[in-house]
Design a protein around this motif. Structure first.
Motif, mmCIF file in Angstrom:
data_model
loop_
_atom_site.group_PDB
_atom_site.id
_atom_site.type_symbol
_atom_site.label_atom_id
_atom_site.label_comp_id
_atom_site.label_asym_id
_atom_site.label_seq_id
_atom_site.Cartn_x
_atom_site.Cartn_y
_atom_site.Cartn_z
ATOM 1 N N PHE A 13 16.152 -3.219 -0.767
ATOM 2 C CA PHE A 13 16.041 -4.673 -0.643
ATOM 3 C C PHE A 13 16.832 -5.235 -1.810
ATOM 4 C CE2 PHE A 13 12.157 -3.157 1.462
ATOM 5 C CZ PHE A 13 12.298 -3.792 2.677
ATOM 6 N N ALA A 18 13.405 0.517 -2.154
ATOM 7 C CA ALA A 18 11.966 0.580 -1.896
ATOM 8 C C ALA A 18 11.577 2.000 -1.493
ATOM 9 C CB ALA A 18 11.596 -0.383 -0.777
ATOM 10 N N GLY A 39 3.087 -0.827 -4.127
ATOM 11 C CA GLY A 39 4.536 -0.949 -4.272
ATOM 12 C C GLY A 39 5.269 0.380 -4.190
ATOM 13 N N ALA A 40 4.583 1.449 -3.772
ATOM 14 C CA ALA A 40 5.198 2.788 -3.754
ATOM 15 C C ALA A 40 6.255 2.935 -2.663
ATOM 16 C CB ALA A 40 4.116 3.844 -3.549
ATOM 17 N N LYS A 42 5.030 2.684 0.923
ATOM 18 C CA LYS A 42 4.304 3.117 2.126
ATOM 19 C C LYS A 42 4.621 2.207 3.327
ATOM 20 C CE LYS A 42 0.300 2.656 0.102
ATOM 21 N NZ LYS A 42 0.760 2.147 -1.207
ATOM 22 N N HIS A 187 -5.839 3.422 0.406
ATOM 23 C CA HIS A 187 -6.027 3.677 -1.029
ATOM 24 C C HIS A 187 -7.346 4.399 -1.276
ATOM 25 C CE1 HIS A 187 -2.556 1.458 -2.452
ATOM 26 N NE2 HIS A 187 -2.852 0.488 -1.607
HETATM 27 N N1 LIG Z 1 11.118 -7.642 2.287
HETATM 28 C C1 LIG Z 1 11.211 -7.244 1.030
HETATM 29 N N2 LIG Z 1 12.054 -7.844 0.161
HETATM 30 C C2 LIG Z 1 12.165 -7.418 -1.109
HETATM 31 N N3 LIG Z 1 11.462 -6.380 -1.628
HETATM 32 C C3 LIG Z 1 10.617 -5.748 -0.825
HETATM 33 C C4 LIG Z 1 10.425 -6.132 0.549
HETATM 34 N N4 LIG Z 1 9.520 -5.299 1.112
HETATM 35 C C5 LIG Z 1 9.130 -4.440 0.126
HETATM 36 N N5 LIG Z 1 9.795 -4.716 -1.017
HETATM 37 C C6 LIG Z 1 9.665 -3.964 -2.294
HETATM 38 O O1 LIG Z 1 9.731 -2.580 -1.995
HETATM 39 C C7 LIG Z 1 8.790 -1.839 -2.767
HETATM 40 C C8 LIG Z 1 7.879 -1.059 -1.833
HETATM 41 O O2 LIG Z 1 7.045 -1.977 -1.135
HETATM 42 P P1 LIG Z 1 6.021 -1.515 -0.011
HETATM 43 O O3 LIG Z 1 5.445 -2.750 0.591
HETATM 44 O O4 LIG Z 1 6.691 -0.544 0.872
HETATM 45 O O5 LIG Z 1 4.902 -0.765 -0.898
HETATM 46 P P2 LIG Z 1 3.456 -0.220 -0.500
HETATM 47 O O6 LIG Z 1 3.388 1.191 -0.966
HETATM 48 O O7 LIG Z 1 3.181 -0.479 0.928
HETATM 49 O O8 LIG Z 1 2.505 -1.117 -1.420
HETATM 50 P P3 LIG Z 1 0.979 -1.637 -1.223
HETATM 51 O O9 LIG Z 1 0.076 -0.456 -1.422
HETATM 52 O O10 LIG Z 1 0.853 -2.619 -2.354
HETATM 53 O O11 LIG Z 1 0.869 -2.271 0.124
HETATM 54 C C9 LIG Z 1 8.067 -2.859 -3.652
HETATM 55 O O12 LIG Z 1 8.689 -2.848 -4.904
HETATM 56 C C10 LIG Z 1 8.285 -4.165 -2.939
HETATM 57 O O13 LIG Z 1 8.311 -5.231 -3.845
#
Ligand SMILES: Nc1ncnc2c1ncn2[C@@H]1O[C@H](COP(=O)(O)OP(=O)(O)OP(=O)(O)O)[C@@H](O)[C@H]1O
Length: 295
Positions: A13, A18, A39-40, A42, A187
């Motif tokens: 992104f 990501a 933010g991993a 997933k 989680h």
């Molecule tokens: N549409 C987007 N635009 C910009 N950055 C994004 C976007 N989607 C995700 N990110 C970034 O990508 C990284 C991974 O995000 P993701 O939502 O996949 O994490 P996650 O493991 O699902 O987190 P959580 O457990 O908090 O839901 C993060 O740093 C997030 O800020």
């Protein structure tokens, strides 16, 4: 047959990755626990597997075929996103009608039975449902589609403990009756222990672990003993993480059932210990290959 295969998969992104260099091979009929800190990556991984976003690098295939937008390919997949975006003005009955019209394999009986059992009134509008009821309704829509691959992004987050247990039982039933492959992020590791048989851990956009839970647990050990006896452990012990509490030292190692003399006791880790050990040590990996021995 492999349900999901990713090769060098990455998604950026802007300038931030990501998800990066993701190589996964998940066999059909597995219940996969997708874990990782906030933010991993997933949700990004689930969105890529669902085909909702496109990779910036690498590829994803489902059931041996690259992701396509055609209806035959989409029919096999259901995705319950984290914010389960249901139309707020729809009644529960409207949702079911909508589901039935869009999905030829729609299991109306399953949908009705489950909503009845949960006591969710069919005349209520989505915006009048509680957060937990909305999540349950979204899950019913995903289940009644009778997908071969069910992707669930934190399906348990807004549910009470009994409801969480009930959802996991329903998922087990799906796997037993239809051989569905399920990938669910959560989680709360305790919820996953009895149901999931495959673990994928993502950390900082990279896959740390992907494998059968039983094999992973058998391939690791919790080694405990007095701190002052630490030097008696082999130098090249593959340690994932090490903690001390008072005069005791505890190590998570990639050694299976080995023993290390009378001062040290060895037992298999719990799933929670394994996950915490890896997620707390982002550079550690249990993937095959030269990077697998940690220190
Ligand atoms: N549409 C987007 N635009 C910009 N950055 C994004 C976007 N989607 C995700 N990110 C970034 O990508 C990284 C991974 O995000 P993701 O939502 O996949 O994490 P996650 O493991 O699902 O987190 P959580 O457990 O908090 O839901 C993060 O740093 C997030 O800020």
């Amino acid at each position: 047959m492999t349900a999901v295969e990713t090769v060098g998969l990455g998604r950026r992104f802007g300038r931030t990755w990501a998800l990066r260099d993701c190589g996964l091979s998940i066999p059909e009929g597995r219940v996969v626990a997708l874990v990782g800190p906030n933010g991993a990556g997933k949700t990004t991984l689930l969105n890529l597997v669902a085909g909702l976003i496109r990779p910036s690098a690498g590829s994803v295939s489902r059931f041996g075929e690259p992701i396509r937008d055609d209806t035959a390919s989409l029919r096999r997949v259901a995705y319950m996103a984290q914010d389960s975006a249901l139309y707020p003005t729809f009644t529960v009955t409207d949702l079911l009608t909508f589901g039935r019209r869009l999905n030829p394999g729609w299991d109306a009986e399953l949908a009705r039975d489950r909503l009845d059992r949960l006591g969710i009134p069919s005349r209520k509008r989505v915006r009048q449902l509680s957060g937990g009821q909305r999540a349950q309704a979204a899950l019913v829509l995903a289940l009644a589609k009778r997908p071969d691959l069910l992707l669930l992004d934190e399906p348990l987050a807004s549910l009470d403990p009994l409801a969480r247990h009930d959802v996991m039982a329903v998922l087990m039933e799906m796997v037993a009756l239809h051989g569905t492959t399920i990938i669910l992020s959560s989680h709360i590791i305790a919820d996953l222990v009895e149901t999931c048989d495959w673990l994928v851990a993502v950390n900082g956009g990279r896959i740390q672990i992907s494998g059968e839970i039983e094999e992973l647990l058998a391939g690791h050990a919790m080694v405990s003993g007095p701190r002052e006896a630490r030097t008696l452990l082999p130098d090249r012990l593959p340690v994932v993480t090490e903690t001390t509490s008072g005069r005791q030292a505890q190590l998570l190692t990639r050694t299976g059932a080995e023993t290390f003399g009378p001062a040290w006791s060895t037992r298999p880790p719990t799933l929670d210990e394994l996950v915490r050990g890896y997620l707390g040590t982002p550079e550690a990996t249990a993937l095959p290959g030269p990077t697998s021995v940690v220190r």
